[in-house]
Design an enzyme around this catalytic site. Structure first.
Site, PDB file in Angstrom:
ATOM      1  N   HIS A  90     -10.307   0.912  15.312  1.00 35.40           N
ATOM      2  CA  HIS A  90      -9.078   0.109  15.448  1.00 35.40           C
ATOM      3  C   HIS A  90      -8.290   0.109  14.150  1.00 35.40           C
ATOM      4  O   HIS A  90      -7.559  -0.847  13.869  1.00 35.40           O
ATOM      5  CB  HIS A  90      -9.397  -1.347  15.834  1.00 35.40           C
ATOM      6  CG  HIS A  90     -10.364  -1.488  16.967  1.00 35.40           C
ATOM      7  ND1 HIS A  90      -9.977  -1.639  18.279  1.00 35.40           N
ATOM      8  CD2 HIS A  90     -11.726  -1.474  16.977  1.00 35.40           C
ATOM      9  CE1 HIS A  90     -11.052  -1.729  19.050  1.00 35.40           C
ATOM     10  NE2 HIS A  90     -12.132  -1.617  18.283  1.00 35.40           N
ATOM     11  N   LYS A 100      10.371   9.553  -4.272  1.00 34.95           N
ATOM     12  CA  LYS A 100       9.685   9.906  -3.033  1.00 34.95           C
ATOM     13  C   LYS A 100       9.026  11.283  -3.039  1.00 34.95           C
ATOM     14  O   LYS A 100       9.604  12.268  -3.490  1.00 34.95           O
ATOM     15  CB  LYS A 100      10.681   9.876  -1.869  1.00 34.95           C
ATOM     16  CG  LYS A 100      11.176   8.479  -1.555  1.00 34.95           C
ATOM     17  CD  LYS A 100      10.118   7.658  -0.872  1.00 34.95           C
ATOM     18  CE  LYS A 100      10.480   7.492   0.584  1.00 34.95           C
ATOM     19  NZ  LYS A 100       9.363   6.932   1.313  1.00 34.95           N
ATOM     20  N   GLU A 143       4.150  15.092   9.290  1.00 36.89           N
ATOM     21  CA  GLU A 143       4.907  14.382  10.332  1.00 36.89           C
ATOM     22  C   GLU A 143       5.394  15.384  11.384  1.00 36.89           C
ATOM     23  O   GLU A 143       5.395  15.116  12.587  1.00 36.89           O
ATOM     24  CB  GLU A 143       6.095  13.639   9.707  1.00 36.89           C
ATOM     25  CG  GLU A 143       5.666  12.492   8.796  1.00 36.89           C
ATOM     26  CD  GLU A 143       6.721  12.129   7.754  1.00 36.89           C
ATOM     27  OE1 GLU A 143       7.919  12.291   8.040  1.00 36.89           O
ATOM     28  OE2 GLU A 143       6.339  11.686   6.657  1.00 36.89           O
TER      29      GLU A 143
END
Ligand code: ARG
Length: 454
Positions: free
Chosen positions: A162, A290, A297
């Site tokens: 989980h 960044k 992705e």
């Protein structure tokens, strides 16, 4: 009204022609070699046909055709084979070239054949070759994951369920667990391979022809495992093996997407277990700090797209009447795109895994006392407490759990498949066997191709 002329039609409206031809002039370039191989087998079989007053083509003529086909393949390999819109597809482009070179002999090669069985053969040979290449890439990624795991060894990693901290685990278990998932996907690729490995040639338009075709002969020449017996069935099988392949690819991509997702998550600063090399990350146009995992992705998004391709193939098939319908042409781009996306993703992920760095301190620091709760309960069991009582005892006193040494916690997990019970020889053997099996089949395919096209 303006019209265009093709080998099959003397008058087609140019817009209708362009619409029906679609992307074939580009997509079919990938089939050129396989189309020539199929034609070589067909013409060889025609030249050996018994019981005819006059042979369709003689053995010498068949040899001439095979040589000319070899030249077409050489042209295609140099990138000099082109399919014109008025050819419509690879089949007619090859027939045009052979007719230009061999005159009437070129016009005979299509005797007893339809583009329907011809394209089905091309696609199947192409798929076999591509599936074997994909299997190699599956092995290469699995090997990279195993090596990464082996190097990380028993570095403790919080096992999660989980997404919540669950039990002591290791980086090695994480990596080889993903490797095993990837390797298990070979079973689906093999199922797709088995379906592709059937010969539809000789079914013609889907109903056979009044000629004594020897279908077993082309099956042997092309190296298929068997003939698709029923001619109508052979025409119905077009699209089905494309869909089966896409199903295998979609499932494989789902496995790869989960691997990508774990890497995204574990390389977040909040976790920081893993670090992606800077050169694998992409920046932002506004935020100078960044370094984003865009590459991973996009694996997720590609997985979604391949699932979409599988859905497109099945949607295209499910309500189509029996026999050939032009809808089937659109299956071609779907499976080719699926293969391209999946194979590129396999190669990219192997590269990413190779560059992935582990931060052992961050991995260890993530072990909260709760991660040891099950182990504490099991220690009570060792002292004679029944499991359920030990469980409640720990659950009722969660605040009293101490932090423990994660290395010690993983060092005592030794049964098959757990932290110290991972068998690298098992993975090595599976990978070696898969490489060997793909290699043997690729050699056979190449040998058949060379034999037919010389
Ligand atoms: N390009 C076509 C395809 O992929 C070849 C078969 C055409 N057959 C036909 N009956 N129009 O389906």
């Amino acid at each position: 009204m303006k019209t265009k002329k093709t080998i099959t039609d003397s008058t087609v409206d140019p817009d209708i022609l362009a619409y029906t031809v679609g992307d074939d002039p580009v997509l079919d370039l990938a089939l050129a070699k396989w189309d020539c191989m199929g034609t070589a087998a067909h013409v060889t079989m025609l030249s050996e046909m018994k019981g005819l007053k006059r042979p369709v083509v003689t053995k010498q003529e068949a040899a001439k055709v095979r040589k000319a086909l070899g030249r077409v393949v050489a042209l295609a390999e140099k990138g000099k084979f082109t399919i014109r819109e008025d050819d419509q597809d690879v089949h007619m482009a090859v027939e045009r070239l052979l007719t230009e070179e061999l005159g009437d002999l070129g016009k005979k090669i299509h005797t007893g054949r339809s583009r329907n069985d011809q394209v089905a053969v091309d696609v199947r040979l192409h798929m076999k070759d591509e599936i074997l290449a994909a299997e190699d890439e599956v092995c290469a990624l699995a090997a990279e994951l195993c090596y990464f795991g082996w190097c990380a060894g028993a570095i403790p990693l919080v096992g999660r369920t989980h997404l919540q901290p669950a039990m002591p685990s290791t980086v090695e278990m994480w990596a080889t667990g993903h490797a095993e998932m990837v390797l298990d996907q070979l079973a689906n690729l093999e199922a797709a391979y088995k379906l592709a490995d059937l010969n539809p040639l000789g079914s013609a338009a889907g109903y056979g022809v009044p000629l004594p075709l020897d279908r077993a002969r082309t099956t042997k020449l092309l190296g298929f495992s068997r003939t698709i017996h029923n001619c109508f069935g052979a025409s119905m099988a077009r699209g089905e093996c494309e869909a089966a392949l896409l199903s295998a690819l979609a499932q494989l991509m789902a496995v790869l997407s989960r691997l990508a997702e774990d890497m995204i998550l574990f390389s977040m600063p909040e976790f920081a277990y893993f670090r992606l090399p800077r050169e694998y990350c992409t920046g932002s146009s506004i935020m100078p700090q960044k370094f984003n995992p865009d590459v991973l992705e996009l694996v997720r998004s590609k997985a979604a797209q391949v699932l979409g391709l599988q859905t497109a193939a099945l949607s295209l098939l499910h309500a189509m009447p029996g026999g050939y319908n032009r809808d089937l042409q659109d299956c071609k781009g779907l499976y080719m795109k699926g293969l391209d996306i999946t194979r590129t993703t396999l190669r990219i992920l192997a590269k990413v895994v190779k560059g992935l760095k582990v931060d052992p301190a961050a991995c260890r620091a993530a072990f909260t006392p709760g991660v040891f709760a099950t182990d504490v309960a099991l220690r009570k069991v060792a002292k004679g407490t029944p499991w359920r009582d030990a469980y409640h005892d720990v659950r009722d006193h969660l605040g009293q759990l101490d932090s423990e040494n994660p290395d010690a916690a993983v060092a005592i997990k030794k049964h098959e498949g757990t932290c110290l019970g991972l068998d690298h020889d098992l993975y090595r053997a599976r990978i070696a066997a898969a490489y060997k099996s793909a290699d043997a089949r690729r050699r056979e395919l190449d040998a058949n191709c060379r034999r037919l096209l010389k």
